[in-house]
Design an enzyme around this catalytic site. Structure first.
Site, short mmCIF file in Angstrom:
data_model
loop_
_atom_site.label_atom_id
_atom_site.label_comp_id
_atom_site.label_asym_id
_atom_site.label_seq_id
_atom_site.Cartn_x
_atom_site.Cartn_y
_atom_site.Cartn_z
N TYR A 115 -11.33 36.86 3.36
CA TYR A 115 -10.16 37.70 3.63
C TYR A 115 -9.49 38.13 2.33
O TYR A 115 -9.22 39.31 2.09
CB TYR A 115 -9.19 36.90 4.51
CG TYR A 115 -7.85 37.53 4.78
CD1 TYR A 115 -7.73 38.66 5.57
CD2 TYR A 115 -6.70 36.95 4.28
CE1 TYR A 115 -6.48 39.21 5.84
CE2 TYR A 115 -5.44 37.48 4.54
CZ TYR A 115 -5.34 38.62 5.32
OH TYR A 115 -4.10 39.15 5.59
N GLY A 174 -3.91 15.98 4.67
CA GLY A 174 -2.69 15.29 4.24
C GLY A 174 -1.47 16.19 4.08
O GLY A 174 -0.38 15.71 3.80
N CYS A 186 -10.67 38.25 -0.60
CA CYS A 186 -11.51 39.10 -1.42
C CYS A 186 -11.56 40.53 -0.86
O CYS A 186 -11.49 41.51 -1.61
CB CYS A 186 -12.90 38.48 -1.47
SG CYS A 186 -13.88 39.13 -2.78
N ARG A 215 -1.88 30.15 13.16
CA ARG A 215 -1.31 29.66 11.90
C ARG A 215 -0.39 28.46 12.15
O ARG A 215 -0.10 28.12 13.28
CB ARG A 215 -0.61 30.81 11.17
CG ARG A 215 -1.63 31.72 10.52
CD ARG A 215 -1.01 32.98 9.99
NE ARG A 215 -0.55 33.81 11.08
CZ ARG A 215 -0.13 35.07 10.94
NH1 ARG A 215 -0.12 35.62 9.74
NH2 ARG A 215 0.27 35.77 11.98
N LYS A 259 -9.22 41.93 0.94
CA LYS A 259 -7.89 42.52 0.70
C LYS A 259 -7.75 42.92 -0.77
O LYS A 259 -7.14 43.94 -1.08
CB LYS A 259 -6.79 41.52 1.07
CG LYS A 259 -6.56 41.38 2.56
CD LYS A 259 -5.80 42.60 3.09
CE LYS A 259 -5.22 42.36 4.46
NZ LYS A 259 -4.60 43.58 5.01
C1 UGA Z 1 -2.09 32.80 6.16
C2 UGA Z 1 -2.83 34.10 5.82
O1 UGA Z 1 -4.09 33.88 5.37
C3 UGA Z 1 -2.11 34.93 4.82
O2 UGA Z 1 -2.76 36.16 4.61
C4 UGA Z 1 -0.79 35.24 5.31
O3 UGA Z 1 -0.09 35.98 4.32
C5 UGA Z 1 -0.08 33.94 5.56
O4 UGA Z 1 -0.79 33.14 6.50
C6 UGA Z 1 1.26 34.28 6.07
O5 UGA Z 1 1.65 33.90 7.17
O6 UGA Z 1 1.93 34.97 5.33
P1 UGA Z 1 -1.81 30.32 5.31
O7 UGA Z 1 -0.43 30.13 4.78
O8 UGA Z 1 -2.85 29.45 4.69
O9 UGA Z 1 -2.21 31.84 5.15
O10 UGA Z 1 -1.82 30.08 6.90
P2 UGA Z 1 -1.53 28.86 7.87
O11 UGA Z 1 -2.62 28.85 8.87
O12 UGA Z 1 -0.16 29.02 8.39
O13 UGA Z 1 -1.68 27.52 7.00
C7 UGA Z 1 -0.69 27.03 6.15
C8 UGA Z 1 -1.04 25.62 5.73
O14 UGA Z 1 -0.88 24.75 6.87
C9 UGA Z 1 -2.46 25.40 5.24
O15 UGA Z 1 -2.43 24.46 4.19
C10 UGA Z 1 -3.17 24.78 6.45
O16 UGA Z 1 -4.27 23.98 6.08
C11 UGA Z 1 -2.05 23.94 7.02
N1 UGA Z 1 -2.13 23.60 8.48
C12 UGA Z 1 -2.37 24.56 9.41
C13 UGA Z 1 -1.89 22.30 8.88
O17 UGA Z 1 -1.67 21.38 8.04
N2 UGA Z 1 -1.92 22.00 10.20
C14 UGA Z 1 -2.14 22.92 11.15
O18 UGA Z 1 -2.11 22.55 12.37
C15 UGA Z 1 -2.37 24.26 10.75
#
Ligand code: UGA
Length: 358
Positions: free
Chosen positions: A163, A231, A165, A211, A167
């Site tokens: 994603y 963690g 890459c 998310r 973008k």
């Molecule tokens: C995502 C998208 O990839 C980005 O493009 C976008 O800009 C961003 O969300 C956003 O909302 O702005 P990311 O922040 O990694 O990126 O998305 P999440 O799925 O919300 O994950 C956030 C963190 O929480 C990660 O470290 C993930 O491993 C963790 N996570 C997720 C948990 O620890 N437990 C869960 O149940 C779900």
């Protein structure tokens, strides 16, 4: 102002419509295969809605007409859920790059201003994450600056970066058309917008892994433990969707300042680790429901490979420099994380956990 919005039916699009349609000077034409989040606007005479993708050959004829007639095109369409990046990377790359290219070309052809939604993921991992522990002391190694910070991604088998890459390539195409054909553009790099209608709840109105906010909400509402991936030490900064949409509105109203720039849109004061977010969310849920047992709701840790499957890698930290948005747009977000969570979690609770028509 005549605005075309591609992907107007999603989380950001629905809030952008709430904002712009409140002002009589905006005329909006939008495309999206889904209308669930924007039903309240479908009868608005200043909004023309096409319930379809924008990139089919038939739709592109209409999109070309709309691009020709408008002042600005905002592209929001993408598959932007990390659980998809390593499990269906071909679709992810198509949605963010190949499907977007015809729109970039049309904007270049008619010299129409393109506001192109990108992602903070284009930064990839911070330089600090590759260095010995403790180097987060130096902002040069972790702060994300639009026009300076290198874009650092892992190897191709770590498909998390599909994603980011795609973008990044879309950003480079936009910039190339600006340099070669005079395309006016604005690139938006969102950093974790939170708000009502953000994501689905699994097995209620969607499948798979949404998310983090929706994952934690789903767990709280169903009595399951909150799961911290590896963690929960990854850090994110959270900004309210309302303030993020205000930043977009300011761009539209200040074309001279906003054009031909990339902007980080995030709130550097709301940084949390995912472990801290989980704790704050369970305590907020205890307040919303009045049930203090949620204060101690179980939290467990799970390996990333089990949670997302092979090929997942994480962005370690996303600390935006928002000086450019402050300077050029006069935009400074002020909503705190507890305020954002209270509003968002209350909306989820009312939409999913409260029995209907009591
Ligand atoms: C995502 C998208 O990839 C980005 O493009 C976008 O800009 C961003 O969300 C956003 O909302 O702005 P990311 O922040 O990694 O990126 O998305 P999440 O799925 O919300 O994950 C956030 C963190 O929480 C990660 O470290 C993930 O491993 C963790 N996570 C997720 C948990 O620890 N437990 C869960 O149940 C779900």
């Amino acid at each position: 102002m005549r605005v075309v919005i591609l992907g107007c039916g999603g989380f950001v699009g629905s809030h952008l419509l709430d904002n712009l349609l409140g002002d009589e000077s905006y005329l909006i034409e939008g495309w999206d295969p889904e209308d669930r989040k924007i039903r309240g606007h479908l009868d608005n005479p200043r909004f023309t809605f096409h319930r379809s993708v924008a990139n089919s050959p038939e739709a592109l004829v209409e999109v070309e007409r709309a691009v020709r007639e408008c002042d600005v095109v905002i592209n929001l369409a993408a598959i932007c859920n990390p659980s998809d990046y390593n499990t269906r990377p071909v679709s992810v790359i198509h949605a963010s790059l190949f499907d977007v290219y015809p729109v970039i070309q049309l904007c270049a052809k008619y010299r129409r201003w393109l506001v192109s939604f990108s992602t903070s993921e284009v930064y990839g991992r911070t330089l600090a994450s590759y260095l010995p522990a403790g180097t987060y002391d130096d902002p040069d190694l972790y702060e994300l600056r639009e026009d300076e910070t290198p874009l650092v991604m892992g190897p191709i088998q770590n498909q998390r970066w599909s994603y980011a890459c795609a973008k990044q390539m879309a950003e480079r195409l936009v910039y190339a058309h600006h340099a070669e054909d005079g395309l006016p553009f604005t690139i938006v790099r969102p950093l974790n917008f939170f708000g009502p209608r953000m994501d689905y709840i699994p097995s209620r109105d969607g499948d798979g892994v949404p998310r983090v906010l929706a994952c934690f909400m789903a767990a709280l509402m169903s009595g399951q433990p909150l799961q911290l991936v590896d963690g929960g030490q990854a850090r994110r900064t959270i900004v309210s969707i309302h303030e993020a949409v205000d930043a977009i509105r300011r761009m539209l109203e200040r074309p001279a300042a906003a054009q031909n720039q990339a902007f980080n849109i995030g709130n550097p004061h709301n940084e949390v680790t995912m472990a801290e977010l989980a704790d704050l969310m369970r305590r907020t849920y205890a307040k919303i429901t009045g049930d203090r047992r949620f204060d101690d709701h179980p939290i467990v840790t799970v390996p990333a490979e089990r949670f997302y499957g092979p090929g997942y890698e994480d962005c370690d930290r996303r600390m935006p420099d928002i000086g450019k948005a402050q300077r050029l747009l006069g935009w400074t977000p002020t909503m705190t994380l507890p305020e954002i969570l209270l509003e968002t979690m209350r909306a989820y609770h009312e939409a999913y956990a409260v029995p209907e028509a009591v």
